[in-house]
Each structure stands twice: as structure tokens, then as C-alpha cells.
Design a protein around this motif. Structure first.
Motif, PDB file in Angstrom:
ATOM      1  N   MET A  27       0.740  -1.018  -0.085  1.00  0.00           N
ATOM      2  CA  MET A  27       0.122   0.175  -0.027  1.00  0.00           C
ATOM      3  C   MET A  27       0.648   1.233  -0.047  1.00  0.00           C
ATOM      4  O   MET A  27       0.600   2.228  -0.552  1.00  0.00           O
ATOM      5  N   VAL A  28       1.949   1.340   0.920  1.00  0.00           N
ATOM      6  CA  VAL A  28       2.767   2.414   0.731  1.00  0.00           C
ATOM      7  C   VAL A  28       3.558   2.533  -0.227  1.00  0.00           C
ATOM      8  O   VAL A  28       3.751   3.765  -0.860  1.00  0.00           O
ATOM      9  N   THR A  29       4.101   1.473  -0.870  1.00  0.00           N
ATOM     10  CA  THR A  29       4.677   1.557  -2.210  1.00  0.00           C
ATOM     11  C   THR A  29       3.813   2.027  -3.345  1.00  0.00           C
ATOM     12  O   THR A  29       4.402   2.784  -4.108  1.00  0.00           O
ATOM     13  N   PHE A  30       2.783   1.449  -3.484  1.00  0.00           N
ATOM     14  CA  PHE A  30       1.500   2.113  -4.340  1.00  0.00           C
ATOM     15  C   PHE A  30       1.654   3.514  -4.140  1.00  0.00           C
ATOM     16  O   PHE A  30       1.543   4.524  -5.296  1.00  0.00           O
ATOM     17  N   PHE A  31       1.206   4.096  -3.099  1.00  0.00           N
ATOM     18  CA  PHE A  31       1.230   5.529  -2.730  1.00  0.00           C
ATOM     19  C   PHE A  31       2.315   6.054  -3.401  1.00  0.00           C
ATOM     20  O   PHE A  31       2.162   7.275  -4.075  1.00  0.00           O
ATOM     21  N   VAL A  32       3.498   5.765  -3.048  1.00  0.00           N
ATOM     22  CA  VAL A  32       4.737   6.666  -3.222  1.00  0.00           C
ATOM     23  C   VAL A  32       4.732   6.612  -4.877  1.00  0.00           C
ATOM     24  O   VAL A  32       4.976   7.727  -5.345  1.00  0.00           O
ATOM     25  N   ALA A  56      -4.270   5.987 -15.084  1.00  0.00           N
ATOM     26  CA  ALA A  56      -3.242   5.782 -13.477  1.00  0.00           C
ATOM     27  C   ALA A  56      -4.019   6.652 -12.659  1.00  0.00           C
ATOM     28  O   ALA A  56      -3.955   6.302 -11.497  1.00  0.00           O
ATOM     29  N   TYR A  57      -4.727   7.587 -12.950  1.00  0.00           N
ATOM     30  CA  TYR A  57      -5.521   8.557 -12.043  1.00  0.00           C
ATOM     31  C   TYR A  57      -6.655   7.517 -11.115  1.00  0.00           C
ATOM     32  O   TYR A  57      -6.425   7.833 -10.052  1.00  0.00           O
ATOM     33  N   VAL A  58      -7.172   6.779 -11.794  1.00  0.00           N
ATOM     34  CA  VAL A  58      -8.260   5.970 -11.221  1.00  0.00           C
ATOM     35  C   VAL A  58      -7.864   4.765 -10.654  1.00  0.00           C
ATOM     36  O   VAL A  58      -8.426   3.989  -9.850  1.00  0.00           O
ATOM     37  N   SER A  59      -6.364   4.329 -10.884  1.00  0.00           N
ATOM     38  CA  SER A  59      -5.892   3.047 -10.244  1.00  0.00           C
ATOM     39  C   SER A  59      -6.116   2.913  -8.661  1.00  0.00           C
ATOM     40  O   SER A  59      -6.341   1.814  -8.438  1.00  0.00           O
ATOM     41  N   PRO A  60      -5.989   3.875  -8.030  1.00  0.00           N
ATOM     42  CA  PRO A  60      -6.093   3.559  -6.552  1.00  0.00           C
ATOM     43  C   PRO A  60      -7.371   3.215  -6.442  1.00  0.00           C
ATOM     44  O   PRO A  60      -7.618   2.385  -5.208  1.00  0.00           O
ATOM     45  N   PHE A  61      -8.686   3.574  -6.839  1.00  0.00           N
ATOM     46  CA  PHE A  61      -9.752   2.856  -6.489  1.00  0.00           C
ATOM     47  C   PHE A  61      -9.748   1.484  -6.608  1.00  0.00           C
ATOM     48  O   PHE A  61     -10.264   0.661  -5.788  1.00  0.00           O
ATOM     49  N   PHE A  62      -9.224   0.868  -7.737  1.00  0.00           N
ATOM     50  CA  PHE A  62      -8.848  -0.758  -8.003  1.00  0.00           C
ATOM     51  C   PHE A  62      -8.027  -1.297  -6.832  1.00  0.00           C
ATOM     52  O   PHE A  62      -8.551  -2.247  -6.414  1.00  0.00           O
ATOM     53  N   TYR A  64      -6.767  -0.020  -3.924  1.00  0.00           N
ATOM     54  CA  TYR A  64      -7.237   0.055  -2.567  1.00  0.00           C
ATOM     55  C   TYR A  64      -8.567  -0.566  -2.290  1.00  0.00           C
ATOM     56  O   TYR A  64      -8.743  -1.283  -1.197  1.00  0.00           O
ATOM     57  N   GLY A  65      -9.390  -0.689  -3.419  1.00  0.00           N
ATOM     58  CA  GLY A  65     -10.612  -1.460  -3.345  1.00  0.00           C
ATOM     59  C   GLY A  65     -10.285  -2.901  -3.316  1.00  0.00           C
ATOM     60  O   GLY A  65     -10.962  -3.430  -2.467  1.00  0.00           O
ATOM     61  N   ALA A  66      -9.418  -3.302  -4.135  1.00  0.00           N
ATOM     62  CA  ALA A  66      -9.016  -4.881  -3.843  1.00  0.00           C
ATOM     63  C   ALA A  66      -8.541  -5.222  -2.543  1.00  0.00           C
ATOM     64  O   ALA A  66      -8.893  -6.190  -1.921  1.00  0.00           O
ATOM     65  N   THR A  67      -7.593  -4.255  -1.845  1.00  0.00           N
ATOM     66  CA  THR A  67      -7.111  -4.196  -0.592  1.00  0.00           C
ATOM     67  C   THR A  67      -8.372  -4.340   0.430  1.00  0.00           C
ATOM     68  O   THR A  67      -8.170  -5.150   1.525  1.00  0.00           O
ATOM     69  N   GLY A 102     -19.554  -4.535   4.610  1.00  0.00           N
ATOM     70  CA  GLY A 102     -19.921  -3.458   3.380  1.00  0.00           C
ATOM     71  C   GLY A 102     -19.911  -2.099   4.125  1.00  0.00           C
ATOM     72  O   GLY A 102     -19.883  -1.122   3.112  1.00  0.00           O
ATOM     73  N   MET A 103     -20.115  -1.818   5.216  1.00  0.00           N
ATOM     74  CA  MET A 103     -20.043  -0.706   5.898  1.00  0.00           C
ATOM     75  C   MET A 103     -18.669  -0.163   5.899  1.00  0.00           C
ATOM     76  O   MET A 103     -18.241   1.185   6.310  1.00  0.00           O
ATOM     77  N   LEU A 104     -17.626  -0.921   5.625  1.00  0.00           N
ATOM     78  CA  LEU A 104     -16.020  -0.673   5.817  1.00  0.00           C
ATOM     79  C   LEU A 104     -15.792   0.485   4.718  1.00  0.00           C
ATOM     80  O   LEU A 104     -15.125   1.439   4.962  1.00  0.00           O
ATOM     81  N   VAL A 105     -16.366   0.331   3.602  1.00  0.00           N
ATOM     82  CA  VAL A 105     -15.971   1.127   2.411  1.00  0.00           C
ATOM     83  C   VAL A 105     -16.523   2.561   2.536  1.00  0.00           C
ATOM     84  O   VAL A 105     -15.637   3.697   2.504  1.00  0.00           O
ATOM     85  N   PRO A 106     -17.746   2.811   2.796  1.00  0.00           N
ATOM     86  CA  PRO A 106     -18.270   3.994   3.104  1.00  0.00           C
ATOM     87  C   PRO A 106     -17.561   4.957   4.336  1.00  0.00           C
ATOM     88  O   PRO A 106     -17.137   5.814   4.202  1.00  0.00           O
TER      89      PRO A 106
END
Length: 112
Positions: A27-32, A56-62, A64-67, A102-106
């Protein structure tokens, strides 16, 4: 059940859980890398006019969503194991179910 209970509690008592570090590292590596990429550090011409920018811009949704999905499944399974072992949740603990997962994402989106 008592042996399973002791095993679960001993595993939870460990500091610096390996599973948490196994998630935190990527997660940290991806963010950096993401920040350096969109910050035009790798390529000064990588702007929103470049074809690869928006994927690339929308890749965090996928990513971090998978995480989050992985953690939701893990937490539900771990919660079921704890109940099976006779470990009752303490008042205020999250009782993991599909609904609570399911409430974790919101909650994560709202927090951050």
C-alpha cells in the motif's frame, strides 16, 4: 475449542502482525509510486492530456478497493473463527459480517 481459542488469542497478542505489514508494504509502495507518477516526477510531460494519465489516476480505486475487499473477507473469516472458538466480542468491538464489511468502504471513504 479451548485449544483454538488459545491459538487465536496468542496470534492476536503478537505485536507487529506479519499480515498487517504484508498489506502495508504494498500500500505504501503504491502510494509513493502513484504520487511520483502523477506529480510528474518520473515524466514531466505526464499530464492529463496523456493517454495513460486517466487510467493511472483511477488506479487507486481498484488497488485500494481490492485491498479493502481482501481485508473484509479476512475479517469475516477471522470473526467466524473467533466465534467458533467461543471468543465473545467485547462491547464496542466490530462483529464482522457481510453487512459490517459492506459498511467498511463508506467509512473509509468518509474518513479519508
Amino acid at each position: 475449542n479451548e485449544a483454538l481459542k488459545k491459538k487465536i488469542l496468542a496470534a492476536q497478542a503478537r505485536r507487529f502482525q506479519p499480515w498487517a505489514w504484508a498489506l502495508l508494504g504494498p500500500m505504501v509502495t503504491f502510494f509513493v509510486v502513484y504520487s511520483l507518477l502523477l506529480g510528474e516526477i518520473f515524466d514531466p510531460d505526464f499530464t492529463n492530456c496523456v493517454v495513460g494519465y486517466w487510467p493511472a489516476y483511477v488506479s487507486p480505486f481498484f488497488f485500494y478497493g481490492a485491498t479493502t475487499l481482501y481485508m473484509a473477507r479476512r475479517n469475516i473469516a477471522e470473526g467466524a473463527r473467533m466465534l467458533e472458538a467461543g471468543i465473545e466480542p467485547v462491547a464496542g468491538d466490530i462483529v464482522w459480517s457481510r453487512k459490517s464489511a459492506g459498511m467498511l468502504v463508506p467509512a473509509a471513504v468518509g474518513a479519508g
